[in-house]
Enzyme design. Structure first.
Site, PDB file in Angstrom:
ATOM      1  CB  CYS A   1      -8.007 -13.059 -36.612  1.00  0.00           C
ATOM      2  SG  CYS A   1      -6.720 -14.065 -35.873  1.00  0.00           S
TER       3      CYS A   1
ATOM      4  CB  ALA B   1     -12.400  17.103 -52.515  1.00  0.00           C
TER       5      ALA B   1
ATOM      6  CE  LYS C   1      23.361  10.574 -29.347  1.00  0.00           C
ATOM      7  NZ  LYS C   1      22.073  11.069 -29.817  1.00  0.00           N
TER       8      LYS C   1
ATOM      9  CE1 TYR D   1      -3.963  22.053 -54.367  1.00  0.00           C
ATOM     10  CE2 TYR D   1      -3.965  23.910 -52.857  1.00  0.00           C
ATOM     11  CZ  TYR D   1      -3.379  23.213 -53.895  1.00  0.00           C
ATOM     12  OH  TYR D   1      -2.223  23.686 -54.465  1.00  0.00           O
TER      13      TYR D   1
HETATM   14  S1  IVH Z   1      29.050  11.313 -33.845  1.00  0.00           S
HETATM   15  C1  IVH Z   1      30.169   8.140 -36.199  1.00  0.00           C
HETATM   16  N1  IVH Z   1      28.880  13.315 -32.156  1.00  0.00           N
HETATM   17  O1  IVH Z   1      23.686  11.553 -32.570  1.00  0.00           O
HETATM   18  C2  IVH Z   1      29.474   8.800 -35.146  1.00  0.00           C
HETATM   19  N2  IVH Z   1      26.886  12.460 -33.094  1.00  0.00           N
HETATM   20  O2  IVH Z   1      22.969   8.726 -32.367  1.00  0.00           O
HETATM   21  C3  IVH Z   1      28.195   9.397 -35.522  1.00  0.00           C
HETATM   22  N3  IVH Z   1      24.872  13.614 -32.386  1.00  0.00           N
HETATM   23  O3  IVH Z   1      23.186  10.960 -35.981  1.00  0.00           O
HETATM   24  C4  IVH Z   1      27.838  10.622 -34.899  1.00  0.00           C
HETATM   25  N4  IVH Z   1      25.840  15.079 -31.066  1.00  0.00           N
HETATM   26  O4  IVH Z   1      22.904  13.328 -35.139  1.00  0.00           O
HETATM   27  C5  IVH Z   1      28.213  12.462 -32.951  1.00  0.00           C
HETATM   28  N5  IVH Z   1      28.845  15.088 -30.663  1.00  0.00           N
HETATM   29  C6  IVH Z   1      28.202  14.256 -31.462  1.00  0.00           C
HETATM   30  C7  IVH Z   1      26.808  14.301 -31.587  1.00  0.00           C
HETATM   31  C8  IVH Z   1      26.189  13.371 -32.421  1.00  0.00           C
HETATM   32  C9  IVH Z   1      24.696  14.657 -31.543  1.00  0.00           C
HETATM   33  C10 IVH Z   1      23.802  12.862 -33.064  1.00  0.00           C
HETATM   34  C11 IVH Z   1      24.001  12.704 -34.550  1.00  0.00           C
HETATM   35  C12 IVH Z   1      23.925  11.241 -34.833  1.00  0.00           C
HETATM   36  C13 IVH Z   1      23.263  10.725 -33.609  1.00  0.00           C
HETATM   37  C14 IVH Z   1      23.701   9.302 -33.359  1.00  0.00           C
END
Ligand code: IVH
Length: 697
Positions: free
Chosen positions: A423, A44, A128, A46
Site C-alpha cells: 500500500c 464447469a 516420537k 464436471y
Molecule cells: S504423546 C499428551 N507419544 O506427537 C501427549 N505423541 O507433538 C501427547 N507422537 O499429536 C502425545 N509419537 O501425534 C506422544 N510416543 C509418542 C508419540 C507422539 C508421536 C505425536 C502425536 C502428537 C504429537 C505431539
C-alpha cells in the site's frame, strides 16, 4: 459433446454406450477430486458431464442403476468426514532441543511438584513417530470410534478406514476395561512407502512427498477400500478417557497392558531416572534412527508416575508432564535467488528468502523465512549467496548460515524497504521492536487479506473451501472485503452478474459446498470468535482466557468500553486476568476503541450465533466460578500447582485482590495481599482450609 435435446434421438445401443462412458468419466473425476485432492477438470466441465448424464437418464430411464452417480448425490463424499468431539482433548507436546533444555524440563517438573533434591523423577522415553495421531475408542471391548486429532478438541470420524488397519484390534480381551480410549500414531513404513510410490508412479497416480503424507493421505480416503490397500500401521502410546483403575500405576504399566491387549508398542521404550541415562538413550536412538523402518523425529519423555501426571496437568495445549526431545533438523545447501517482503495481518514486514528449489528430508523447499531486518544483517545474507538451510518437522525452513567462501563478488546486498510494498504507506520500527510495520492499518490491502485468512483459519472459523487463494481472489474482486462479507456472500451472489458458480474453476457443486461450509460455521464458540478477530498478541490461549473471563461478547464489549478509562475498576480487572499483561491490554483496548471494529463486531453479531465458552467440566466443585488469589509460601503444594488445581476445578486465579475476589489463600509470610483482603472484607483461607475445600487434605 451431445446436447440434451438430441438424446432422445440416440439408439438404445448408443445411449447405453454413452451412459457407460459418462459414468466411468464422472467416477474418475470424483476420485481425482475427493480422494486425491487433485481435480483434473474444472468444475464447469464436471458439471456439464453430470448434466449430460442426468439428461440421458431422463430420456432413457431404463439406464438408471442404483449406483449411477445421479443416484448417489446426498451420500456424495463431498460432506467428507463427520466431526467428533474428543472426550478428553488430544494434546500436543512442548519441545526441547538440547541437554540443557531437557534439564530445565525436569527442573520445572520438580519445582511444580515441590520435590526434594534426592527424590528421583522417572521418565518414560519412547520414539516420537512421524505419522498422524489417532484416538481409538473401545466400549465394552469393541472398537466403536476412531478419530483424527483435528484441532485437539474435535477431530474427524475415520472409523471405517481405521478398521482396515491390521494393527488395530477390533475387539479387546476380557480383562480390558469397559471404556478405553487408546491414543496412538498411524504411520507407513519406509519400505512400504517406497513401494507404494513406485506403484503410484507406474499408474501415473499421485506420488507422496514422505511417509507421513502417504499415511495421512491414505487415512483420509473417502473410500475405505483404498485405505485397506495401503500398508498402514499403528503404534499405541497412551490412553484418553477410560474407566480403568490405574491407582498407583505408571505410564510404563499402561504401555505393558496395551501390548498385552494386542496393540503394537515401540520396542525402544525405556524408563530412566537421570539426565545421563536419558542422554545416552538419545544418542543410541539417534544412531538407530536411519535403520528403523519407520520415521522418527525425536524422543517423547513422559513423567512415569500417573499420579504425578495428574497433578502436573497441562498448560494451554500441552501437558506439563511430557515433552519431545527433537532430533537435529535436516540441512541442505542451495542458492538464495532473492528476497521478497510479505506483509502480515498486523502489518509486520517479513523478509522471505526465495531459494533455488532443493530437497531437504524428502520435501522440496523453495523458500525460507528470514524473520526480520536484523536477521538479514546478523547473518550477512546477500542475494546470490550460497546458503545452508534446514527444516525440522513442519516448521518453516530457515537459513542457517552463508557459505562465504563460495562468494564470487557478484552477490548483492539487500536494502530493507521503509515503505509497505503493497500500500506504499510508511513502514516504521517502534522503540525497540525488531519488526518493521506498515502503518497503513485499515487501508492496507495486504493486512486486510491476511486478517481474512486468519479469520477463516483452522483454529478460528475453520471454513473449509475458503483457502488462501480464494480469499485473495475474492478480496481483489471486491466480493469479500471484511469478515462480515463472508456470511453475506450467498445472499450477494444472487445479485451478481457472474455468480460464483459461473467463474473460472467453479461450478454448481463447489459453489453449493462453499455456502454449506460457511453456513456450518454460523455457530461459533466464543473463544474461537475472539481468536478469529486477529487482535495482536491475542493467540489461542489468551482468547480462551478472555472468553472464560467475560463469558459473552456482550459483556466483553461492555467491559472494554469501561476499561478505556484507566482509572476504572474494569481496567484493573482486565490487568488482573491471568496471562494478560499491559501489552495485551493495550492491544485489546485499542481494538475495541476503533469505530470500524465496533461496526464489524455488530454486523457479525447479526450473522452469527456465538456460543458461550465451554469451561472445562467442573462438576459440583465448591470453587467453580470463584475468583481466588494465592499469596505467601505454601507447604503441601507449590503455588503453580495450587493455581493449576484451582483452574481445573473451574475457578479463576487472579494476581491481585479486589472487591470481586472470593477467596485469598494465604500461606506463610503473606504480606500486602492478605492485608488488602482483610481491609476489603474478602474471605481468607489458610493452606489447610484451602486443601480441605478442594478435598485434598
Ligand atoms: S504423546 C499428551 N507419544 O506427537 C501427549 N505423541 O507433538 C501427547 N507422537 O499429536 C502425545 N509419537 O501425534 C506422544 N510416543 C509418542 C508419540 C507422539 C508421536 C505425536 C502425536 C502428537 C504429537 C505431539
Amino acid at each position: 459433446m451431445s446436447q440434451p435435446g438430441s438424446l432422445f434421438d440416440l439408439s438404445i445401443e448408443d445411449a447405453k454406450a454413452r451412459h457407460v462412458a459418462l459414468v466411468k468419466d464422472i467416477r474418475c473425476h470424483d476420485a481425482a477430486y475427493y480422494q486425491k485432492d487433485a481435480p483434473e477438470v474444472s468444475d464447469a466441465q464436471y458439471d456439464t458431464l453430470r448434466r449430460e448424464l442426468e439428461a440421458l437418464e431422463a430420456a432413457h430411464p431404463e439406464l438408471v442403476t442404483p449406483d449411477s452417480p445421479t443416484q448417489t448425490v446426498g451420500a456424495k463424499p463431498s460432506q467428507g468426514f463427520k466431526k467428533v468431539k474428543h472426550a478428553l482433548p488430544m494434546l500436543s507436546l512442548s519441545n526441547v532441543f538440547s541437554e540443557e533444555e531437557l534439564e530445565d524440563f525436569i527442573g520445572r517438573v520438580r519445582r511444580f511438584l515441590g520435590l526434594s533434591e534426592n527424590k528421583k523423577v522417572e521418565l518414560l522415553a519412547e520414539p516420537k513417530i512421524d505419522g498422524l495421531s489417532c484416538s481409538l475408542r473401545y466400549e465394552n471391548r469393541k472398537l466403536v470410534l476412531a478419530a483424527t486429532r483435528g484441532d485437539g478438541a474435535e477431530g474427524e470420524d475415520i472409523t471405517e478406514n481405521v478398521r482396515t488397519i491390521k494393527d488395530v484390534p477390533q475387539e479387546l480381551p476380557k480383562d480390558a476395561p469397559d471404556i478405553l480410549e487408546v491414543r496412538g500414531e498411524i504411520y507407513m513404513g519406509r519400505g512400504n512407502f517406497a513401494a507404494l510410490n513406485k506403484r503410484q508412479e507406474e499408474a501415473e497416480d499421485h506420488v507422496f512427498a514422505n511417509p507421513r503424507n502417504a499415511a495421512a493421505g491414505s487415512v483420509r480416503q473417502l473410500d475405505s477400500s483404498i485405505t485397506k490397500s495401503r500398508p498402514l500401521h499403528l503404534f499405541a502410546y497412551g490412553v484418553g478417557e477410560h474407566d480403568w483403575n490405574l491407582k498407583g500405576s505408571t505410564q510404563f504399566d499402561v504401555i505393558k497392558a496395551l501390548k498385552k491387549w494386542g496393540f503394537q508398542v515401540t520396542k525402544q521404550t525405556g524408563v530412566f531416572d537421570g539426565l545421563e541415562g536419558l542422554m545416552k538413550n538419545y544418542q543410541v536412538l539417534l544412531e538407530q534412527r536411519v535403520d528403523l523402518d519407520y520415521e522418527i523425529d525425536g524422543i517423547v519423555y513422559k513423567v512415569n508416575r500417573l499420579d504425578w501426571q495428574e497433578r502436573l496437568g497441562f498448560v494451554s495445549r500441552a501437558p506439563r508432564w511430557a515433552t519431545a526431545h527433537k532430533f537435529p533438523a535436516e540441512q541442505a545447501v542451495t542458492i538464495l535467488k532473492g528476497i521478497d517482503i510479505q506483509v502480515g495481518r498486523t502489518g509486520a514486514l517479513t523478509p522471505v528468502a526465495r531459494l533455488e528449489p532443493i530437497t531437504v528430508g524428502g520435501v522440496v523447499v523453495s523458500n525460507a523465512t528470514l524473520h526480520n531486518e536484523d536477521e538479514i544483517e546478523r547473518k550477512g545474507v546477500r542475494i546470490g549467496d550460497t546458503v545452508v538451510i534446514q527444516r525440522a518437522g513442519d516448521v518453516i525452513p530457515q537459513i542457517v548460515k552463508v557459505l562465504e567462501d563460495k562468494r564470487t563478488g557478484k552477490e548483492k546486498k539487500f536494502t530493507f524497504p521503509d515503505s509497505c510494498p503493497v500500500c506504499d504507506s510508511l513502514a516504521i520500527r517502534e522503540d525497540d521492536d525488531v519488526v518493521r510495520r506498515c502503518t497503513g492499518g485499515l487501508i492496507c490491502p495486504a493486512q486486510a487479506v491476511e486478517r481474512l485468512k486468519h479469520f477463516v483459519s483452522r483454529l478460528a472459523f475453520d471454513i473449509e473451501g475458503l483457502g488462501s487463494k480464494i480469499i485473495e481472489q475474492f478480496y481483489e474482486e471486491g466480493l469479500i472485503k471484511s469478515p462480515v462479507d463472508i456470511f453475506r456472500l450467498e445472499e450477494c451472489n444472487v445479485a451478481l452478474d457472474t455468480p460464483i458458480r459461473e467463474r473460472e474453476g467453479w461450478g454448481e457443486l463447489s459453489e453449493k459446498n462453499l455456502f454449506a461450509s460457511i453456513n456450518e460455521r454460523r455457530n461459533i464458540a466464543f473463544n474461537r470468535f475472539i481468536y478469529a478477530l486477529g487482535i495482536r498478541q491475542v493467540g489461542e490461549a489468551t482468547a480462551k482466557r478472555i472468553a472464560a473471563t467475560y463469558g459473552s461478547l456482550e459483556s466483553l464489549k461492555r467491559a472494554m468500553e469501561q476499561a478505556q478509562d484507566r482509572e476504572s475498576e474494569s481496567y484493573a480487572d482486565l490487568l488482573a486476568v491471568e496471562d494478560i499483561g499491559p501489552g495485551v491490554t493495550d492491544e485489546l483496548l485499542g481494538f475495541f476503541a476503533e469505530d470500524h471494529n465496533q461496526e464489524i463486531l455488530s454486523a457479525l453479531e447479526m450473522q452469527l450465533s456465538i456460543e458461550p465458552y465451554d469451561v472445562p467440566e467442573v462438576g459440583d466443585s465448591p470453587i467453580a466460578g470463584k475468583t481466588i488469589v494465592f499469596t505467601g509460601v505454601m507447604e503441601k503444594m507449590t503455588r503453580s500447582e495450587a493455581k493449576a488445581r484451582a483452574e481445573n476445578m473451574g475457578a479463576k486465579v487472579s494476581g491481585s485482590v479486589s472487591k470481586k475476589t472470593d477467596y485469598v489463600v494465604a500461606g506463610e509470610d503473606a504480606g500486602s495481599k492478605l492485608k488488602k483482603a482483610q481491609e476489603l472484607g474478602v474471605t481468607t483461607l489458610t493452606e489447610s482450609q484451602w486443601l480441605e475445600m478442594i478435598g485434598s487434605s
